[in-house]
Scaffold this active site. Structure first.
Site, short mmCIF file in Angstrom:
data_model
loop_
_atom_site.label_atom_id
_atom_site.label_comp_id
_atom_site.label_asym_id
_atom_site.label_seq_id
_atom_site.Cartn_x
_atom_site.Cartn_y
_atom_site.Cartn_z
N GLN A 136 -28.27 -1.48 -13.67
CA GLN A 136 -28.01 -0.46 -12.65
C GLN A 136 -28.38 0.95 -13.12
O GLN A 136 -28.51 1.86 -12.30
CB GLN A 136 -26.54 -0.49 -12.22
CG GLN A 136 -26.17 -1.76 -11.47
CD GLN A 136 -24.73 -1.73 -11.04
OE1 GLN A 136 -23.83 -1.96 -11.84
NE2 GLN A 136 -24.49 -1.43 -9.78
N HIS A 168 -18.76 -10.13 -10.60
CA HIS A 168 -19.76 -9.24 -9.99
C HIS A 168 -20.73 -8.68 -11.04
O HIS A 168 -21.94 -8.70 -10.84
CB HIS A 168 -19.02 -8.11 -9.26
CG HIS A 168 -19.90 -7.11 -8.58
ND1 HIS A 168 -20.06 -7.07 -7.22
CD2 HIS A 168 -20.70 -6.13 -9.07
CE1 HIS A 168 -20.92 -6.09 -6.90
NE2 HIS A 168 -21.31 -5.50 -8.02
N HIS A 227 -24.84 -9.37 -11.89
CA HIS A 227 -25.90 -8.36 -12.07
C HIS A 227 -26.81 -8.72 -13.24
O HIS A 227 -28.02 -8.51 -13.19
CB HIS A 227 -25.29 -6.98 -12.35
CG HIS A 227 -25.00 -6.15 -11.12
ND1 HIS A 227 -25.97 -5.77 -10.23
CD2 HIS A 227 -23.85 -5.62 -10.66
CE1 HIS A 227 -25.41 -5.02 -9.27
NE2 HIS A 227 -24.13 -4.93 -9.50
CO CO Z 1 -22.70 -3.96 -8.36
#
Ligand code: CO
Length: 162
Positions: free
Chosen positions: A52, A132, A136
């Site tokens: 991210q 979660h 990723h």
């Molecule tokens: Co996320």
């Protein structure tokens, strides 16, 4: 340390399977410091995975309210138990929240920042956040797990984003 911009869909790095960390050297420690700072830049943020912020490595940081940050290197799910319906958002899919099934509890294994093996048994929000963030690392987003397209909706102010 730096607050870094968060990659959002359709950035292809979010769909790449990440590489395992070999040696926890200065660059990994700097990555973790940057991830922690980025996570704490907004009180609504619960977790962050390295892709991210543009780094395709198996590193995640989770911060639950009033708790110490959980740093997990090379994290993977060892065991899932049960199933429950949850609401979930993602910093990389801003503005939306969806309903999907997550485990009741998980056991996760990996390394801490010192390279020591750790196992985390979790339920509730921590279990959901671990699933979660580890998704990723495998290029999976929560929207892949929605029951159907109607399970996605625009976010409301009280929702939290993982
Ligand atoms: Co996320």
């Amino acid at each position: 340390m730096a607050v870094l911009p968060i990659r959002t869909v359709p950035d292809p790095i979010l769909r790449k399977k990440t590489k395992r960390v070999g040696v926890i050297d200065r660059s990994i420690k700097k990555l973790i410091a940057d991830m922690r700072e980025t996570l704490h830049a907004d009180a609504g943020r619960v977790g962050l995975a390295a892709p991210q912020i543009g780094v395709s490595l198996r590193v995640t940081v989770i911060c639950l309210p009033e708790e110490e940050d959980i740093i997990l290197i090379n994290g993977e799910i060892a065991r899932r138990k049960g199933q429950r319906l949850v609401s979930e958002g993602c910093l990389s899919i801003p503005g939306y929240i969806g309903e999907l099934y997550r485990a009741e509890s998980v056991t996760v294994k990996g390394l801490d920042i010192n390279g020591k093996e750790i196992r985390i048994k979790a339920e509730g929000l921590l279990s959901q956040a671990l699933e979660h963030e580890i998704d990723h690392l495998n290029g999976v987003l929560y929207v892949d797990r929605l029951e159907n397209a109607d399970a996605l909706r625009k976010i409301e102010p009280e929702d939290i984003e993982i």
